[in-house]
Design an enzyme around this catalytic site. Structure first.
Site, short mmCIF file in Angstrom:
data_model
loop_
_atom_site.label_atom_id
_atom_site.label_comp_id
_atom_site.label_asym_id
_atom_site.label_seq_id
_atom_site.Cartn_x
_atom_site.Cartn_y
_atom_site.Cartn_z
CD GLU A 131 -56.36 63.65 45.15
OE1 GLU A 131 -56.57 63.01 46.19
OE2 GLU A 131 -56.76 64.82 44.99
CG ASP A 132 -53.58 65.81 47.74
OD1 ASP A 132 -53.57 64.67 48.23
OD2 ASP A 132 -54.20 66.76 48.25
CG ASP A 165 -59.13 70.17 45.02
OD1 ASP A 165 -58.85 69.34 44.13
OD2 ASP A 165 -58.68 70.13 46.18
CD GLU A 166 -66.61 70.42 43.79
OE1 GLU A 166 -67.31 70.47 42.77
OE2 GLU A 166 -66.96 69.86 44.85
CG ASP A 167 -63.39 72.97 47.47
OD1 ASP A 167 -62.43 72.63 46.74
OD2 ASP A 167 -63.65 72.43 48.55
#
Lengths: 739, 671
Positions: free
Chosen positions: A646-647, A558-560
């Site tokens: 989705e995960d 993830d981006e974070d």
């Protein structure tokens, strides 16, 4: 003195005689055998002699290929002749199947709409529902490669209450029937007392049959599909798991060979069961038959019936099934019987006594690895045969029964999908599964040949092929927020990941509504950074099988996410040992909420976990392909609409394939900046609905899979010297210690 | 033995009465015996080559010596083959019977020359070189028997490899005249070139009753699945041409077509493909300027340029094998030999040995109609797959195509597998080339099972005589909830284990096994008492185990240790009293291809007070010896199966800042 000398001479002479006779004795058999050979040399039946004369080759040099062919009829015409000649019982894919539609649109299956008043059995409803729910389904007959009737053809026994009358006219009146071309007809029972023919009672034309209990004489190889006989109660999806919970060594169970079933006394198929009592020994070979079935069994009863019936009642079928190494599966009136699937599920190795039965899915399953194929004619040898099987082989046969049961037989859905996949393999011949893919874990339904024909591209066959996965990974970072500052977590993450010695490339999936940032905004890294604009900016696009992913491993981020280079390195070395599983950091668990009667999702610190979220996880790139192509659009659409789960879906998928839990590495639990309270950006994690949605997702997914595929694990993998009281200098992954 | 005893016992009685002439008599006897001995010795130890040459000359006979049989015109003709024949209907399995080796017995009819009433032979070539090779290979094999009454399968010596050279009716009559023909039951015919002009049937046209047919070029309509055997068409070139094996990898050409008799429609289509894709394709044909004969079979031409055949095949990744008049093509064999991936365009063709060989891993099958799309289809195949196919193709040739012997014995093995299916060769045995067989690992426990909690594990404690320490270990282990059974292996023959009343009271069954010899390998003996799948193996001086720590071995590997371990390793371990644990690790790694898993950070395993002399691990030479072990074992296994990993398994909440009582295994790590 003289006497002594003489004595010596005598003694040595004696010794010599002894030696002579000994050597002669040695010599004699050899000489005799040689003599034998030379004598037989003159007899007509001898080993093949060495001929001294020069022999001609079987094909003269200048005839290696016949010239006539060049003037012969056009091969195209010859093919057309074939299609007109080989019809009916001689149908093959080449002559009775139209490939052209399938090539245009791919392998799509159309199901005729159900007419009012048509009576359809529950089993057939299940079959139709499975097809309609599968990824092959199309509602447009123009797109269809294969057609399935909505008329119930499962039971064609005229004496059965399920028998559908006037099928002949109903079928002929179908608008798309086209003499049955590209049609698939499912059937479980055909014919009736006394001869039990395999005729369905209507003209099937050029249609393919997916039929149970089919005989090799009537089976059209590579055209028909032999399916197993299943009962009304067979579950539609999911299905029970095999009964084998652990392997026992030595693999022998209480009984060697068991059977319990009806005996027919007279008529077709009665011989084998009537003879079983010869082999029964009431100790480790227990073969029981009863005459008590039907209304008038007393009439036909023979001398042995009373004795047999008494013995029959002494044993419990379930008890025998679970405690026997081998289970006899003799033919009944028809060739197949329910005993077959029962034995398979119970990990009782089936011993087939059904001459001429084309075993279920014989086109793809190597039954010698999971069953003992006996011969009815050699019934008396069966005990000796099964006793001669080595315990290693029994162990492997037993495990294979469980694999096959779970891969192809445990539900109606699996049986139907396997049937369709077999036909698809024939249609797309050059991208079809090899026998290895069908016969080893995880099985043909999860190993899709359209992904790659090379076995080494899948996560399952490394050991079999003796190779290792690609030694690098591709990082895929899912970016949803615009790039505003240079201290954003995504940039830190990018730098940390790029520093990993195993990193081959980084893909930034730009799923943000804002335009792509300029190239110079990304930090300079030693590995290539590829920015891909997400398709429709939906959640599922993070699991698309991008061509740019060239490595076997994918590090999904993830981006974070906050990860250090060491953590990435360590996770990857662990993944190399478990390439078929998800290996990563954020672990979550599921549980059964008995109050609400549904599955619950928890992110609390617990003693076990069953999911590793894809915000920081490594898995094989094949799962991208599987996610996109195997899962139905209903689930993917749900994920896209919620922009969530989705995960979880990915974890469901991977656990359904591997039947194993994911792997959590090291202590790290907080891996998000937002969770550390440093920033309060509108992350999707901060949304209060977020958690409730995930509960709903879990239950929705579990119902599609038919069961809960997730498996709990209590194990976490740490570096070997993790938190040990040794010098920090001796430790390879030092950063992991500092949280 | 017996006679000589009698002789010497009589000796002393004779000697006093012995005279001079007796002495001579004895000396003569002695020398005769000595001479006899020397002669026998010479005969016995003389190089055997002489004898075998003698044998060979004896066997060396001419085909013309074979008896001549005249077929009457009215001689019966068998029925045409029955398409519904299967092993359970047309094959007499009683002839094969049960035998412990699970091997069928094959009888070959002696050679006879059949002629019709006018004296014309039934075949223009008679016994061909290839059929002769095939029969002598079978007669030299394990399958062969010369006892016709014990045979399960009969092979006529009538050569029907090439239908073109046969007179069909007469050949059929000759078959029916075979003494054991009996409607062709259990008879096997080998045929490579079936059919003839104009319609080229795909199976031998000779009527043959129920005989099995090993045929080259079956189509799906003539092949009786599970009864006939599809065999390759032998290419005589392979025996003639020595070619160095070429390693898989990218090659100069992408697609090569080398067949000479391709139908003009297909040739035109290939030409079109060549125009579109240029240099990647090489399209060869017969050389027009060369004379017919053996030499021309070895040359191919393209626009006047001459190429050596079959060497040129090694220069291409894919080689086209198009159907000719017949479906089976000898070119397939040449192509495989060159390690070129065959692209088979022959609709309805049953590939050679398809019953056992997985052709999807060695070839590309494309419908004839899609010839024009061939290039696109082949381009879509990943290059690593192409390499695997090249290797597989060459291996198929080497194992199953390279000689008539290979073809014949493979056919018999396939039939053998049908008759004894429970002893059949496996998919891996048929399909994995030796390279893969060595490097691949097929774990005997291949099913992904999550160990259940219920059966628990069995702890096996190996002890010599340290009773006190042993009791402490037992007490400690017995606290583990998952413990199902405790097995003490008492390895001291001189001392009896303590009285039953002295053992600590524990909640699970405890068994003491006394061994016959003090061997370290006893630890891994598969004792009948072990009923659980998991086994915890510990030494008697490990007392610092807290009850949560578990180390799992598998019962199966115990069994393997005893029965599967290469012999000399086991002996070595027993002799040196060391390394049994390393040997176990080698074995497990070799079988599963996986690394072991270290559980939790415990490293110190020995109790401080156990520094007694009998503690094995304290021996000065211990470490040195253990390094030696590793080298020794690695050489026995042929490779280094051990794998290095950098991870270890801990409980999920290990070392977390979290209330201890909420953790499942709070004791771990309290060092």
């Amino acid at each position: 003195m003289q006497a002594k000398k003489r004595y010596l001479i005598l003694l040595s002479a004696g010794a010599c005689v002894l030696l002579l006779s000994f050597l002669g004795g040695l010599q004699l058999p050899a000489a005799r055998s040689r003599q034998d050979r030379s004598r037989t040399g003159h007899r007509p039946d001898q080993p093949w002699p060495h001929f001294s004369d020069p022999l001609h080759p079987f094909v003269p040099w200048d005839h290696t290929d016949t010239e006539e062919y060049n003037v012969h009829v056009s091969p195209r015409q010859k093919r057309d002749v074939n299609t007109s000649v080989y019809k009916g019982r001689r149908c093959r894919m080449d002559s009775c199947f139209d490939f052209s539609v399938c090539q245009r649109t791919g392998f799509k299956v159309y199901v005729y709409p159900q007419q009012k008043g048509d009576k359809i059995s529950e089993s057939y409803q299940n079959i139709l529902a499975t097809i309609e729910g599968s990824r092959f389904y199309t509602s447009d007959p123009g797109q269809a490669c294969l057609f399935v009737l909505s008329l119930d053809t499962l039971d064609r026994d005229q004496l059965s209450p399920q028998y559908v009358h006037n099928l002949k006219t109903k079928v002929q009146n179908l608008p798309l029937w086209n003499d049955g071309r590209n049609h698939l007809i499912f059937n479980l029972y055909s014919g009736t007392w006394p001869d039990y023919t395999e005729d369905l009672g209507f003209d099937i034309g050029q249609a393919m049959l997916a039929k149970a209990s089919i005989s090799t004489e009537n089976f059209r190889p590579n055209f028909d599909v032999s399916i197993p006989l299943f009962s009304k109660e067979h579950p539609r999806t999911g299905g029970e798991r095999g009964f084998l919970r652990y392997n026992s060594i030595p693999p022998f169970r209480k009984y060697m060979l068991v059977f319990k079933g009806k005996r027919y006394l007279t008529g077709i198929g009665s011989d084998t069961r009537n003879a079983l009592y010869h082999v029964h020994n009431a100790e480790d070979v227990v073969l029981l038959t009863t005459c008590k079935h039907g209304k008038d069994w007393q009439k036909h009863k023979d001398a042995r019936c009373d004795k047999d019936n008494a013995e029959y009642d002494k044993y419990d079928y379930k008890e025998m099934l679970h405690n026997s190494t081998f289970c006899l599966v003799p033919r009944g009136r028809r060739l197949g019987s329910f005993r077959f699937l029962e034995a398979l599920q119970a990990a009782c190795v089936p011993v087939m006594l059904s001459n001429g039965w084309e075993l279920p899915f014989s086109e793809i399953i190597d039954w010698n690895t999971a069953a003992v194929i006996g011969d009815e004619r050699l019934l008396l040898q069966i005990p000796t045969t099964v006793r001669s099987i080595h315990q290693d082989k029994i162990l492997s046969l037993r495990q294979q029964t469980q694999f096959l049961w779970e891969a192809y037989f445990s539900s109606v859905e699996k049986i139907v999908l396997t049937t369709l996949e077999i036909i698809q393999d024939r249609v797309l011949e050059h991208s079809s599964r090899s026998s290895l893919m069908w016969n080893s874990h995880p099985g043909g339904l999860f190993a899709l040949p359209q992904y790659s024909g090379y076995l080494g591209d899948f996560p399952f066959f490394y050991a079999t092929l003796g190779i290792k996965p690609h030694p690098k990974f591709t990082a895929v970072i899912h970016a949803v927020s615009p790039l505003v500052s240079q201290s954003q977590p995504i940039l830190k993450l990018l730098v940390a990941v790029a520093k990993s010695q195993y990193c081959a490339q980084i893909i930034v999936l730009w799923n943000c509504d804002k335009a792509l940032p300029a190239k110079h905004r990304w930090p300079a890294t030693s590995v290539p950074v590829i920015v891909i604009e997400g398709e429709n900016k939906v959640m599922s696009s993070r699991f698309l099988p991008y061509e740019t992913i060239v490595t076997d491993a994918v590090l999904s981020l993830d981006e974070d996410t906050v990860l250090s280079t060491t953590e990435v390195d360590f996770a990857f070395t662990v993944w190399q040992s478990f390439p078929e599983r998800i290996v990563g950091y954020p672990a979550r668990s599921h549980f059964w909420d008995s109050n609400k009667e549904r599955w619950g999702y928890t992110s609390k610190w617990t003693n076990d976990y069953s999911m590793v979220l894809t915000g920081a996880a490594i898995y094989h790139r094949y799962y991208h392909y599987l996610y996109t192509n195997y899962l139905p659009s209903s689930l993917k659409n749900m994920v896209d609409q919620l922009a969530n789960c989705e995960d979880i879906l990915m974890n469901f998928l991977v656990s359904a394939v591997t039947k194993l839990p994911p792997i959590k590495v090291t202590q790290k639990k907080q891996y998000k900046e937002t969770m550390m309270g440093q920033s309060s950006r509108a992350s999707r994690w901060a949304d209060p609905d977020h958690f409730a949605q995930r509960q709903t997702c879990m239950n929705k997914f579990a119902s599609w899979f038919g069961a809960m595929p997730l498996v709990h694990s209590q194990m976490r993998l740490d570096p070997v010297l993790f938190k040990d009281q040794v010098s920090i200098l001796r430790k390879k992954y030092r950063d992991i210690e500092r949280l | 033995m017996y006679t000589s005893g009698k002789y010497s016992s009589r000796g002393p009685a004779l000697i006093p009465r012995m005279k001079t002439k007796h002495r001579i008599y004895y000396i003569t006897l002695f020398s005769v015996v000595l001479l006899g001995l020397i002669a026998t010795g010479m005969f016995q130890f003389w190089p055997h080559s002489i004898e075998s040459t003698a044998d060979w000359t004896l066997d060396k006979r001419s085909v013309h010596d074979a008896p001549l049989i005249r077929l009457p015109v009215s001689s019966p003709i068998p029925e045409r083959g029955d398409l519904s024949c299967r092993m359970h209907t047309c094959f007499d399995v009683y002839r094969c019977g049960y035998n412990p080796k699970n091997r069928i017995k094959v009888y070959i009819y002696p050679l006879q020359r059949f002629v019709d009433e006018l004296g014309v032979p039934i075949s223009s070539t008679g016994l061909s070189r290839e059929y002769n090779d095939l029969l002598s290979a079978i007669s030299d094999s394990d399958f062969y028997t010369d006892d016709v009454t014990r045979a399960c399968l009969f092979i006529p010596s009538i050569d029907v490899l090439n239908q073109n050279s046969l007179r069909i009716r007469e050949t059929a009559q000759a078959l029916a005249m075979l003494p054991r023909w009996d409607k062709g039951m259990n008879h096997l015919l080998f045929n490579m070139l079936p059919g003839g002009p104009p319609d080229y049937n795909t199976a031998l046209d000779v009527p043959r009753d129920r005989a099995l047919l090993a045929g080259g070029g079956f189509s799906t309509w003539t092949y009786r699945q599970g009864y006939d055997v599809s065999i390759p068409v032998y290419s005589p070139l392979s025996a003639d041409v020595e070619q160095p094996e070429k390693q898989p990898g990218p090659r100069r050409y992408f697609i090569l077509s080398s067949q000479t008799a391709i139908h003009r429609e297909y040739r035109a289509e290939l030409e079109r493909l060549k125009e579109e894709n240029g240099e990647a394709l090489l399209l060869l044909d017969k050389c027009s300027n060369l004379s017919q004969g053996a030499a021309s079979a070895r040359k191919r031409c393209y626009k006047g340029q001459v190429y050596d055949y079959p060497q040129i095949l090694q220069e291409s990744s894919f080689c086209v094998v198009l159907r000719g008049a017949r479906l089976g093509q000898a070119a397939l064999s040449d192509v495989l030999q060159a390690g070129c991936v065959p692209v088979i365009l022959a609709d309805s063709y049953i590939l050679p040995f398809s019953e056992v060989l997985d052709w999807k891993r060695a070839s590309v099958v494309i419908p004839e109609e899609k010839l024009s799309e061939m290039y696109t289809i082949l381009k879509s195949i990943p290059h690593r797959q192409v390499e695997e196919m090249q290797r597989q193709a060459h291996w198929f040739w080497e194992a199953y195509f390279s000689s008539m012997k290979a073809i014949g014995l493979t056919t018999l093995q396939i039939i053998n597998d049908r008759i004894y299916p429970y002893a059949a060769r496996t998919y891996e045995q048929w399909n994995n080339p030796p390279v893969v067989k060595w490097s691949s690992v097929n774990s005997p426990l291949f099913l992904p099972l999550i160990p259940p909690r219920a059966p628990g594990f069995t702890a096996v404690v190996l002890t010599y005589d340290r009773v006190e320490s042993l009791f402490r270990v037992i007490t400690e282990i017995s606290k583990v909830p998952s413990l199902a059974k405790l097995l003490v292996v008492w390895n001291n023959q001189n001392k009896s284990p303590p009285e039953e009343s002295l053992w600590p009271k524990i909640g699970v069954p405890l068994k003491v096994v006394r061994t016959k010899e003090n061997k370290l390998s006893n630890r891994f003996f598969p004792y009948d008492e072990i009923e659980t799948e998991a086994v915890l193996a510990i030494d008697d001086d490990i007392i610092m185990l807290t009850s949560d720590e578990l180390q799992f071995g598998y019962e199966y590997f115990n069994y393997l240790y005893t029965y599967k371990m290469p012999g000399d390793i086991k002996n070595w371990v027993d002799a040196h009293m060391n390394c049994e644990d390393i040997a176990m690790n080698f074995l497990v790694a070799n079988i599963t291809g996986k690394a072991p898993i270290k559980v939790t950070p415990r490293k110190k395993f020995k109790c401080p007070e156990c520094t007694a002399i009998d503690g094995l691990s304290l021996d000065q030479t211990h470490m040195v010896e253990r390094s030696e072990c590793i080298n020794k074992f690695a050489s026995v296994f042929g490779t280094m199966p051990l794998k290095v990993v950098e991870h270890r398994a801990d409980p999920v909440l290990y070392k977390d800042d979290f209330p201890e009582k909420l953790k499942s295994f709070p004791n771990i790590g309290s060092l």
